[in-house]
Write a protein that holds these residues in place. Sequence first.
Motif, short mmCIF file in Angstrom:
data_model
loop_
_atom_site.label_atom_id
_atom_site.label_comp_id
_atom_site.label_asym_id
_atom_site.label_seq_id
_atom_site.Cartn_x
_atom_site.Cartn_y
_atom_site.Cartn_z
N UNK A 63 0.77 -1.36 -0.06
CA UNK A 63 0.11 -0.07 -0.11
C UNK A 63 0.84 1.33 0.04
N UNK A 64 1.91 1.14 0.77
CA UNK A 64 2.81 2.47 0.97
C UNK A 64 3.37 2.65 -0.37
N UNK A 65 4.14 1.56 -1.39
CA UNK A 65 4.46 1.77 -2.30
C UNK A 65 3.72 2.21 -3.47
N UNK A 66 2.38 1.69 -3.48
CA UNK A 66 1.19 2.09 -4.12
C UNK A 66 0.76 3.39 -4.01
N UNK A 67 0.74 3.85 -3.12
CA UNK A 67 0.28 5.16 -2.92
C UNK A 67 1.55 6.22 -3.30
N UNK A 68 2.63 5.86 -3.07
CA UNK A 68 3.58 6.77 -3.55
C UNK A 68 3.79 6.79 -4.81
N UNK A 69 3.53 5.82 -5.83
CA UNK A 69 3.53 5.61 -7.14
C UNK A 69 2.56 6.37 -7.61
N UNK A 70 1.07 6.53 -7.18
CA UNK A 70 -0.03 7.11 -7.61
C UNK A 70 0.31 8.53 -7.23
N UNK A 71 0.90 8.82 -6.08
CA UNK A 71 1.15 10.40 -5.88
C UNK A 71 2.07 10.94 -6.97
N UNK A 72 3.07 10.15 -7.04
CA UNK A 72 4.15 10.51 -8.17
C UNK A 72 3.29 10.83 -9.55
N UNK A 73 2.72 9.72 -10.17
CA UNK A 73 2.08 9.91 -11.29
C UNK A 73 1.04 10.93 -11.65
N UNK A 74 0.44 11.36 -10.46
CA UNK A 74 -0.33 12.51 -10.25
C UNK A 74 0.58 13.78 -10.50
#
Length: 139
Positions: A63-74
């Motif tokens: 979850x930590x990695x996924x939210x980090x990737x999502x924030x970076x993509x945004x």
Amino acid sequence: MPWLSKRSGRPAAVLASWAILALGAALFAARAAPDLPNGPEGFDPAAWILFLGWLPQLNGLADFASIGLTRWCLRWGLPGGLGRALAAAAVDLIGAAFAFFALGAALILMIGYAVPQTGVPILPLDVAFAELRETPERH
């Protein structure tokens, strides 16, 4: 440990290190579980430690990695127009699929290969898959 995160200047690295340390501790505890006193019939301390200790922590890291990737993509995709936004969405979708399949593989590997000191697997995968093939209407 918030002071360690602030002091190091890299809070994500400190939190990830603590999570990995906790994963190792849960695996060590599951390996030593046969030395724990057994409870009621059917209670396997190693299975409980792995399912309630190791898997939630692994899910937290994903979850930590996924939210980090999502924030970076945004941050990367929003200011660049539609083309870059679609590329960022595709990267995020691929990352989410990877995390999903990695968690599934980790669950199967943990059930199949995390054998306590007794030498008896928590759930033999060949037996579980054979039962699934024999009675598909139950599942």
